[in-house]
Design a protein around this motif. Structure first.
Motif, PDB file in Angstrom:
ATOM      1  N   PRO A  46      28.175-132.531 -47.866  1.00 42.27           N
ATOM      2  CA  PRO A  46      28.408-131.912 -49.178  1.00 42.27           C
ATOM      3  C   PRO A  46      28.090-132.848 -50.343  1.00 42.27           C
ATOM      4  N   LEU A  47      28.371-134.150 -50.167  1.00 45.75           N
ATOM      5  CA  LEU A  47      28.028-135.085 -51.237  1.00 45.75           C
ATOM      6  C   LEU A  47      26.524-135.139 -51.452  1.00 45.75           C
ATOM      7  N   ALA A  48      25.780-135.140 -50.331  1.00 47.09           N
ATOM      8  CA  ALA A  48      24.324-135.152 -50.460  1.00 47.09           C
ATOM      9  C   ALA A  48      23.822-133.868 -51.098  1.00 47.09           C
ATOM     10  N   VAL A  49      24.423-132.748 -50.716  1.00 42.03           N
ATOM     11  CA  VAL A  49      24.021-131.468 -51.315  1.00 42.03           C
ATOM     12  C   VAL A  49      24.296-131.470 -52.817  1.00 42.03           C
ATOM     13  N   LEU A  50      25.465-132.003 -53.190  1.00 39.32           N
ATOM     14  CA  LEU A  50      25.777-132.079 -54.617  1.00 39.32           C
ATOM     15  C   LEU A  50      24.797-132.985 -55.355  1.00 39.32           C
ATOM     16  N   LEU A  51      24.409-134.103 -54.697  1.00 39.50           N
ATOM     17  CA  LEU A  51      23.446-135.006 -55.325  1.00 39.50           C
ATOM     18  C   LEU A  51      22.095-134.322 -55.502  1.00 39.50           C
ATOM     19  N   VAL A  54      18.044-134.293 -44.923  1.00 33.75           N
ATOM     20  CA  VAL A  54      17.745-134.389 -43.489  1.00 33.75           C
ATOM     21  C   VAL A  54      17.709-135.843 -43.053  1.00 33.75           C
ATOM     22  N   ALA A  55      17.116-136.692 -43.895  1.00 29.14           N
ATOM     23  CA  ALA A  55      17.068-138.118 -43.562  1.00 29.14           C
ATOM     24  C   ALA A  55      18.476-138.706 -43.512  1.00 29.14           C
ATOM     25  N   LEU A  56      19.330-138.275 -44.449  1.00 29.32           N
ATOM     26  CA  LEU A  56      20.711-138.767 -44.445  1.00 29.32           C
ATOM     27  C   LEU A  56      21.441-138.356 -43.182  1.00 29.32           C
ATOM     28  N   VAL A  57      21.295-137.085 -42.788  1.00 28.00           N
ATOM     29  CA  VAL A  57      21.960-136.615 -41.570  1.00 28.00           C
ATOM     30  C   VAL A  57      21.402-137.350 -40.346  1.00 28.00           C
ATOM     31  N   ALA A  58      20.079-137.535 -40.312  1.00 33.74           N
ATOM     32  CA  ALA A  58      19.470-138.214 -39.168  1.00 33.74           C
ATOM     33  C   ALA A  58      19.971-139.639 -39.034  1.00 33.74           C
ATOM     34  N   VAL A  59      20.262-140.283 -40.168  1.00 28.94           N
ATOM     35  CA  VAL A  59      20.759-141.662 -40.115  1.00 28.94           C
ATOM     36  C   VAL A  59      22.271-141.684 -39.925  1.00 28.94           C
ATOM     37  N   ALA A  60      22.983-140.770 -40.625  1.00 25.25           N
ATOM     38  CA  ALA A  60      24.440-140.809 -40.597  1.00 25.25           C
ATOM     39  C   ALA A  60      25.002-140.400 -39.241  1.00 25.25           C
ATOM     40  N   TRP A  61      24.319-139.488 -38.553  1.00 29.11           N
ATOM     41  CA  TRP A  61      24.859-139.020 -37.258  1.00 29.11           C
ATOM     42  C   TRP A  61      24.970-140.152 -36.237  1.00 29.11           C
TER      43      TRP A  61
END
Length: 503
Positions: free
Chosen positions: A11-16, A177-184
């Motif tokens: 959600p933070l990334a979506v808000l950004l 997508v890049a954030l999720v790929a790294v954060a997971w």
């Protein structure tokens, strides 16, 4: 747990992305609309200049043809309207058809006939189907003789805006997508040791002191925490083992001198007078030595049984098959009646040290302490709490579809119609070394029920004391000990026959 972290990061990334993308999208839309409006404004300004000359000279044919050609070329109806609202030049039919769908057209035309240039409201959306109406006065100030009006369909403009928005949204999703790929994987790497440490703490809280955390995974801070946790558990396990070893060794070491002392005391019997205080003192000494021997035996058995801290599945039928004949023989010797009402096929989690030992103690209490005539053993399946007991090595945890996970328990009740104990004494009866004042002269140590309660609790169950069967004289009820243990479901074997499932 890493899903929870992603639930915060996404959600933070979506808000950004929204914070960056929404202004950009609005800017793109405004630019597209401004370009369209400026184009229409230039067109109507040119037509208004030509219309002023044509109307003043009366040569309107060329302008009419140009307006018609403009409509055929761009699909935008354009007309010259006089002060009464009549279409003087241009494709009148196309103009009137487009004008019927625009409720704001009369207001814009009236303002233009009054000499004011119309301004766009910018109140629009890509999914709106309203057209862009632009009007330019023909003439100036008090010399206005008409107005040029264009009604522009904005469907293509809106389509271009939607395409641009989709492109911007796609570009905005790339960082997400890049954030999720790294954060997971990172969150999994960080939180896996925390999850394992939580599982280890849960196992330890249920009595399994052998479990240790993985000190080689995760960030360096979590590795240090795991090492400290393992060091602490080593100290706790060593302390518990030393305590149990002390109780066991002390009981064993005291047994030999106590036996020698008893033999020495009993050897004095031939030298005692038949009458006198010596015989009474001798009997008291022998009774005390016997009580001390029973106490040492109970302490040693307690230390040995408590060293087993895992529970395992067992068939209740198999346990009763090795016990019922002996119980019936004991009750028959004591002039009592034993009734067993247990349905077949019950499978449950056996306490450390064995379910048979627990039931033996409960039957023994009913025979020795209650002065009962009837002893009844029953078993039923009932709703209960979810099993949280540590299981024997090789067993698997209860799955979502297991009956134990659903909270079912097997309740085994040993009831009698004897003296019973008061409700105020039932909680004390599960404490170590407590004995009812009525049973002080009955052989016993006061450890049996307390040890049974601890072992049943280690299997995720519960031992509770209740009222028993009605007494024959109607003076009240006897005593009942109820053991509740988690159900272990059976699963179908490949051959189609029920097979015991692992816990």
């Amino acid at each position: 747990m890493h899903r929870r972290l992603l639930a915060v990061l996404v959600p933070l990334a979506v808000l950004l992305v929204a914070a960056l993308g929404v202004p950009l999208s609005v800017t793109v839309a405004e630019r597209e609309m401004q370009e369209t409006y400026v184009d229409r404004l230039n067109d109507v300004g040119r037509f208004a200049s030509l219309a002023e000359t044509a109307l003043s000279t009366g040569r309107t044919e060329a302008l009419h043809q140009e307006l018609t050609h403009y409509h055929r070329l761009y699909g935008i109806p354009v007309a010259v309207i006089d002060m009464s609202g009549t279409v003087l030049l241009g494709p009148a039919g196309a103009y009137r058809e487009a004008a019927r769908a625009e409720p704001a057209l009369p207001r814009i035309v009236t303002a233009a006939l009054a000499g004011a240039r119309s301004e766009p409201s910018w109140e629009w959306a890509p999914w709106d189907d309203s057209a862009l109406v632009v009007a330019e006065p023909v003439g100036r100030d008090s010399e206005v003789v008409g107005t040029v009006v264009t009604i522009s369909d904005l469907s293509r403009t809106r389509h271009r805006i939607l395409v641009r928005w989709a492109q911007l949204a796609g570009l905005g999703l790339l960082p997400l997508v890049a954030l999720v790929a790294v954060a997971w994987p990172v969150s999994a790497w960080v939180l896996r040791p925390v999850r394992e440490l939580d599982a280890a703490s849960s196992r330890i809280s249920r009595g399994d002191l052998t479990i240790r955390a993985d000190a080689e995974a995760g960030p360096v801070e979590l590795r240090r925490l795991a090492e400290s946790f393992n060091t602490m558990m080593d100290a706790v396990e060593n302390a518990v083992q030393r305590q149990r070893a002390f109780v066991s060794d002390a009981s064993h070491q005291l047994r030999n001198p106590l036996t020698s002392l008893r033999l020495a005391v009993e050897s004095l019997e031939p030298h005692l007078r038949a009458s006198g205080d010596g015989r009474q003192v001798y009997d008291v000494a022998v009774d005390e030595l016997k009580a001390m021997q029973r106490m040492l035996n109970s302490l040693q058995a307690s230390a040995r049984m408590e060293s087993i801290r895992t529970a395992s599945p067992v068939d209740l039928d198999a346990v009763l098959a090795t016990r019922v004949d002996r119980w019936q023989a004991l009750t028959a010797t004591a002039g009592q009646t034993l009734a067993v009402d247990v349905p077949p096929g019950l499978r449950l989690l056996e306490p450390p040290g064995g379910l048979g030992s627990v039931l033996d103690e409960l039957i023994s209490n009913a025979l020795r302490l209650s002065d009962a005539r009837v002893v009844e053993v029953t078993a039923r399946v009932a709703p209960g709490r979810t099993s949280t007991a540590p299981v024997a090595p090789g067993g698997a945890g209860a799955g979502p579809g297991d009956a134990s996970a659903a909270g079912e328990v097997v309740t085994i009740a040993v009831r009698d119609d004897g003296q019973g104990i008061d409700a105020s004494e039932r909680a004390q009866a599960l404490q170590r070394f407590w004995r009812s004042p009525r049973h002080q002269n009955v052989p016993g140590t006061g450890l049996g029920l307390a040890i049974c309660a601890d072992l049943v609790g280690a299997a995720g169950g519960e031992l509770r004391l209740e009222e028993g069967l009605p007494r024959p004289d109607g003076s009240g009820r006897g005593f009942a000990a109820v053991v509740a243990l988690p159900v272990v479901p059976r699963v179908a074997s490949p051959a189609g026959d029920p097979a015991p499932s692992q816990v």
